[in-house]
Scaffold this motif. Structure first.
Motif, PDB file in Angstrom:
ATOM      1  N   PHE A 207      16.738 -19.919 -12.814  1.00 31.93           N
ATOM      2  CA  PHE A 207      16.354 -18.857 -13.723  1.00 31.93           C
ATOM      3  C   PHE A 207      16.767 -17.539 -13.087  1.00 31.93           C
ATOM      4  CE2 PHE A 207      13.702 -22.339 -14.970  1.00 31.93           C
ATOM      5  CZ  PHE A 207      13.473 -22.170 -16.323  1.00 31.93           C
ATOM      6  N   VAL A 208      17.154 -16.582 -13.918  1.00 34.14           N
ATOM      7  CA  VAL A 208      17.601 -15.289 -13.401  1.00 34.14           C
ATOM      8  C   VAL A 208      16.754 -14.172 -13.997  1.00 34.14           C
ATOM      9  CG1 VAL A 208      19.965 -16.053 -13.008  1.00 34.14           C
ATOM     10  CG2 VAL A 208      19.343 -15.088 -15.228  1.00 34.14           C
ATOM     11  N   THR A 209      16.751 -13.032 -13.322  1.00 30.69           N
ATOM     12  CA  THR A 209      15.949 -11.893 -13.761  1.00 30.69           C
ATOM     13  C   THR A 209      16.500 -11.310 -15.040  1.00 30.69           C
ATOM     14  OG1 THR A 209      15.621 -11.387 -11.414  1.00 30.69           O
ATOM     15  CG2 THR A 209      14.925  -9.730 -13.009  1.00 30.69           C
ATOM     16  N   SER A 210      15.643 -11.210 -16.057  1.00 33.28           N
ATOM     17  CA  SER A 210      16.017 -10.583 -17.316  1.00 33.28           C
ATOM     18  C   SER A 210      15.541  -9.136 -17.365  1.00 33.28           C
ATOM     19  CB  SER A 210      15.433 -11.367 -18.497  1.00 33.28           C
ATOM     20  OG  SER A 210      15.637 -10.680 -19.715  1.00 33.28           O
ATOM     21  N   SER A 211      14.318  -8.897 -16.905  1.00 34.90           N
ATOM     22  CA  SER A 211      13.793  -7.530 -16.856  1.00 34.90           C
ATOM     23  C   SER A 211      12.743  -7.436 -15.765  1.00 34.90           C
ATOM     24  CB  SER A 211      13.186  -7.121 -18.204  1.00 34.90           C
ATOM     25  OG  SER A 211      12.034  -7.901 -18.499  1.00 34.90           O
ATOM     26  N   MET A 212      12.555  -6.229 -15.272  1.00 32.09           N
ATOM     27  CA  MET A 212      11.582  -6.003 -14.207  1.00 32.09           C
ATOM     28  C   MET A 212      11.133  -4.548 -14.266  1.00 32.09           C
ATOM     29  SD  MET A 212      12.137  -6.529 -10.105  1.00 32.09           S
ATOM     30  CE  MET A 212      10.878  -6.089  -8.897  1.00 32.09           C
ATOM     31  N   THR A 213       9.838  -4.332 -14.263  1.00 30.07           N
ATOM     32  CA  THR A 213       9.295  -2.974 -14.202  1.00 30.07           C
ATOM     33  C   THR A 213       8.494  -2.826 -12.915  1.00 30.07           C
ATOM     34  OG1 THR A 213       7.254  -3.551 -15.391  1.00 30.07           O
ATOM     35  CG2 THR A 213       9.148  -2.842 -16.714  1.00 30.07           C
ATOM     36  N   THR A 214       8.535  -1.647 -12.353  1.00 33.54           N
ATOM     37  CA  THR A 214       7.896  -1.404 -11.059  1.00 33.54           C
ATOM     38  C   THR A 214       7.061  -0.135 -11.107  1.00 33.54           C
ATOM     39  OG1 THR A 214       9.689  -2.498  -9.839  1.00 33.54           O
ATOM     40  CG2 THR A 214       8.304  -0.959  -8.603  1.00 33.54           C
ATOM     41  N   ALA A 215       5.867  -0.211 -10.554  1.00 31.72           N
ATOM     42  CA  ALA A 215       5.015   0.969 -10.365  1.00 31.72           C
ATOM     43  C   ALA A 215       4.759   1.122  -8.873  1.00 31.72           C
ATOM     44  CB  ALA A 215       3.697   0.825 -11.124  1.00 31.72           C
ATOM     45  N   PHE A 216       5.125   2.267  -8.322  1.00 29.66           N
ATOM     46  CA  PHE A 216       4.896   2.544  -6.905  1.00 29.66           C
ATOM     47  C   PHE A 216       3.531   3.216  -6.754  1.00 29.66           C
ATOM     48  CE2 PHE A 216       9.515   2.390  -7.341  1.00 29.66           C
ATOM     49  CZ  PHE A 216       9.859   1.527  -6.314  1.00 29.66           C
ATOM     50  N   LEU A 217       2.625   2.542  -6.038  1.00 30.54           N
ATOM     51  CA  LEU A 217       1.245   2.998  -5.932  1.00 30.54           C
ATOM     52  C   LEU A 217       0.879   3.450  -4.523  1.00 30.54           C
ATOM     53  CD1 LEU A 217      -0.294   0.062  -7.996  1.00 30.54           C
ATOM     54  CD2 LEU A 217       0.374   2.313  -8.838  1.00 30.54           C
ATOM     55  N   GLY A 218       1.715   3.150  -3.559  1.00 31.76           N
ATOM     56  CA  GLY A 218       1.448   3.527  -2.171  1.00 31.76           C
ATOM     57  C   GLY A 218       2.718   3.356  -1.365  1.00 31.76           C
ATOM     58  N   SER A 219       2.619   3.524  -0.063  1.00 30.24           N
ATOM     59  CA  SER A 219       3.798   3.382   0.793  1.00 30.24           C
ATOM     60  C   SER A 219       3.400   2.755   2.121  1.00 30.24           C
ATOM     61  CB  SER A 219       4.464   4.739   1.031  1.00 30.24           C
ATOM     62  OG  SER A 219       3.572   5.621   1.700  1.00 30.24           O
ATOM     63  N   ALA A 220       4.389   2.105   2.731  1.00 33.02           N
ATOM     64  CA  ALA A 220       4.206   1.512   4.062  1.00 33.02           C
ATOM     65  C   ALA A 220       5.076   2.277   5.050  1.00 33.02           C
ATOM     66  CB  ALA A 220       4.579   0.034   4.040  1.00 33.02           C
ATOM     67  N   ARG A 221       4.573   2.395   6.251  1.00 28.38           N
ATOM     68  CA  ARG A 221       5.317   3.129   7.278  1.00 28.38           C
ATOM     69  C   ARG A 221       5.231   2.360   8.596  1.00 28.38           C
ATOM     70  NH1 ARG A 221       6.407   8.768   7.680  1.00 28.38           N
ATOM     71  NH2 ARG A 221       5.025   9.118   5.902  1.00 28.38           N
ATOM     72  N   GLY A 222       6.341   1.768   8.993  1.00 33.67           N
ATOM     73  CA  GLY A 222       6.422   1.130  10.300  1.00 33.67           C
ATOM     74  C   GLY A 222       5.655  -0.167  10.453  1.00 33.67           C
TER      75      GLY A 222
END
Length: 263
Positions: A207-222
């Motif tokens: 199966f292959v990706t048809s659609s994808m939505t992303t919400a960035f809610l935080g971040s990682a550092r190191g």
């Protein structure tokens, strides 16, 4: 005289608004797709045999896609109503699978959540166990593909329709300032859901990706983080689900994905 603090009505108002919207969308999808009409009305004539052209195949495919969409809308509405029931019972924000508090970031993005994403991997929402050697098989698959091997991904747990993957920290993936690049979260979510699909349909099925939505809610550092993905609905051609990247209980990103059969 002490003033009694009024309970926060924001979650209930948002859930009620979501419920009404989902009902409206499902009704509109069914009307526009003609699901209440016979198939020969949709294709433009009486079907007397299997036509050589693609009209019938396209109509059947469109109906299946719309049917899955309406099913998902109804499923989401039922989940919203379930969350409202828990809110009225005073249990809103508590995972019904493990009794731990659901991260605030998840509730902010998905107010109808009644489970932590990792609860399904602990066996509370899974419909079945994957073979005991399946984690090893998925890790071998990751190692066999260059697009996953160079990230150092490693599967930690897998059950029917779910997968948890460790994403190691690699300084080469940092943005200026030492923050992990957003493309790493998106790639990790796509790969983890890809593996979750394979726990349901088998490693050999593509199966292959048809659609994808992303919400960035935080971040990682190191530091490393984990990605959790699970299948919500499977059809013959389409698969729908979600994924989250987390550092401990802190939600970093949330993703919704639709996969389509490559066959």
């Amino acid at each position: 005289m002490a003033v009694r603090k009024r309970p926060d009505s924001a979650p209930e108002e948002r859930l009620e608004a979501d419920r009404r919207l989902l009902e409206l969308l499902a009704a509109q999808c069914g009307e526009e797709a003609g699901l209440h009409r016979p198939l020969n009305d949709v294709t433009g004539g009486v079907i007397t045999g299997i036509p050589e052209d693609t009209d019938l195949a396209q109509a059947l495919s469109d109906r299946e896609t719309t049917d899955i969409l309406i099913h998902l809308l109804d499923q989401n509405r039922e989940q919203v109503e379930h969350a409202l029931d828990r809110l009225h019972a005073g249990a809103y924000g508590i995972c019904e699978g493990c009794a731990r508090r659901i991260p605030a970031e998840r509730l902010k993005f998905q107010p109808a959540s009644t489970q932590r994403v990792d609860a399904s991997l602990n066996g509370t929402a899974s419909t079945g166990e994957a073979p005991s050697n399946f984690v090893e098989e998925l890790n071998q698959l990751l190692q066999s593909q260059e697009f996953t091997r160079r990230y150092g991904f490693r599967v930690l747990a897998a059950k029917d329709g779910t997968c948890e993957m460790l994403v190691p920290y690699l300084a080469e993936n940092d943005r200026p300032g030492g923050i992990v690049s957003g493309q790493v979260y998106m790639h990790a979510a796509d790969v983890t859901f890809w593996l979750a699909v394979k726990t349901r349909h088998g490693v050999g099925e593509e199966f292959v990706t048809s659609s994808m939505t992303t919400a960035f809610l935080g971040s990682a550092r190191g530091h490393e983080f984990t990605c959790h993905a699970h299948v919500i609905k499977s059809g013959r051609r389409l698969i729908y689900g979600e994924a989250e990247c987390r550092a401990g209980d802190r939600v970093l990103t949330h993703h919704t994905l639709t996969y389509v059969s490559a066959g």
